[in-house]
Design an enzyme around this catalytic site. Structure first.
Site, PDB file in Angstrom:
ATOM      1  N   GLU A   1       0.835  -1.308   0.062  1.00  0.00           N
ATOM      2  CA  GLU A   1       0.170   0.240  -0.012  1.00  0.00           C
ATOM      3  C   GLU A   1       0.842   1.154   0.059  1.00  0.00           C
ATOM      4  O   GLU A   1       0.369   2.193  -0.672  1.00  0.00           O
ATOM      5  CB  GLU A   1      -0.888   0.000   1.101  1.00  0.00           C
TER       6      GLU A   1
ATOM      7  N   ALA B   1     -10.744  -3.183   0.528  1.00  0.00           N
ATOM      8  CA  ALA B   1     -11.013  -1.690   0.837  1.00  0.00           C
ATOM      9  C   ALA B   1      -9.766  -1.210   1.557  1.00  0.00           C
ATOM     10  O   ALA B   1      -8.905  -2.150   1.858  1.00  0.00           O
ATOM     11  CB  ALA B   1     -12.231  -1.728   2.076  1.00  0.00           C
ATOM     12  N   ASP B   2      -9.897   0.085   1.474  1.00  0.00           N
ATOM     13  CA  ASP B   2      -8.654   0.716   2.351  1.00  0.00           C
ATOM     14  C   ASP B   2      -9.306   1.870   2.825  1.00  0.00           C
ATOM     15  O   ASP B   2      -9.943   2.782   2.457  1.00  0.00           O
ATOM     16  CB  ASP B   2      -7.684   1.235   1.366  1.00  0.00           C
ATOM     17  N   THR B   3      -9.087   2.213   4.191  1.00  0.00           N
ATOM     18  CA  THR B   3      -9.395   3.385   4.941  1.00  0.00           C
ATOM     19  C   THR B   3      -8.341   4.203   4.964  1.00  0.00           C
ATOM     20  O   THR B   3      -7.239   3.889   5.651  1.00  0.00           O
ATOM     21  CB  THR B   3     -10.090   2.884   6.314  1.00  0.00           C
TER      22      THR B   3
ATOM     23  N   GLY C   1     -12.249   3.634   0.462  1.00  0.00           N
ATOM     24  CA  GLY C   1     -12.144   3.001  -0.994  1.00  0.00           C
ATOM     25  C   GLY C   1     -12.724   1.690  -0.739  1.00  0.00           C
ATOM     26  O   GLY C   1     -12.043   1.097  -0.028  1.00  0.00           O
TER      27      GLY C   1
END
Length: 190
Positions: free
Chosen positions: A32, A67-69, A104
């Site tokens: 990431e 997902a990514d927060t 996302g």
């Protein structure tokens, strides 16, 4: 019926999703840190897409969810603190202010690709040094964007939120709705 594969090692995402569906957890191998866009929302979506596509190759007949927060304050991304000092600094920055939590997401099911983002505004109360030190001592800040977890002891830090609570935890409810729209059945709980 296609299996639902969660491309995440997040226990919070697993918990939310497994309330509604039977799932398989298979974290992706995406780095990431190498994905950065100027806009935090675009960064979150791009990371989620990278995670989803990483697993779509391995599980082409299943439904992949990733997902990514990201937590932002005045447009600046507050990632996961590396140590207690960084967590303390983040909490002091957030004290008394409203920040945004952006998640996302990307769902891949056959030839369908659904992507998007959910944004929730979170206002922190004014945090005393004692409260910050107490929260740091809980160790809950570890592995949390922005250095707090709203679903645990971190609830005491929050004055109010605007938007989806589950988004702040790590997986917005819209993802559940999209899976239902794709034909996945909710699991029976009784």
């Amino acid at each position: 019926m296609k299996k639902i594969i969660l491309a995440s090692s997040s226990p919070r995402r697993r918990e939310i999703l497994s309330r509604f569906f039977d799932i398989i957890v298979h974290p992706s191998n995406v780095n990431e840190d190498k994905i950065k866009e100027k806009d935090p929302t675009e960064t979150a979506i791009k990371i989620a897409k990278a995670k989803a596509f990483d697993l779509a190759v391995k599980f082409p007949t299943d439904t992949i969810i990733a997902a990514d927060t990201i937590v932002t304050l005045n447009g600046k991304i507050l990632g996961k603190p590396k140590d207690s000092e960084e967590a303390r600094k983040m909490l002091k920055q957030l004290s008394g202010k409203t920040h945004e939590v952006v998640t996302g997401y990307c769902i891949i099911s056959g030839d369908k690709i659904i992507e998007g983002a959910e944004i929730t505004k979170v206002k922190f109360r004014e945090l005393s040094d004692d409260l910050i030190e107490w929260y740091i001592s809980t160790q809950e800040w570890r592995d949390k964007a922005g250095g707090y977890g709203i679903q645990g002891f971190g609830a005491i830090l929050v004055e109010h939120i605007e938007g989806d609570y589950y988004n702040v935890v790590g997986l917005p409810i819209i993802v559940i709705i999209k899976l239902i729209e794709l034909g996945h059945k909710l699991k029976r709980i009784f």
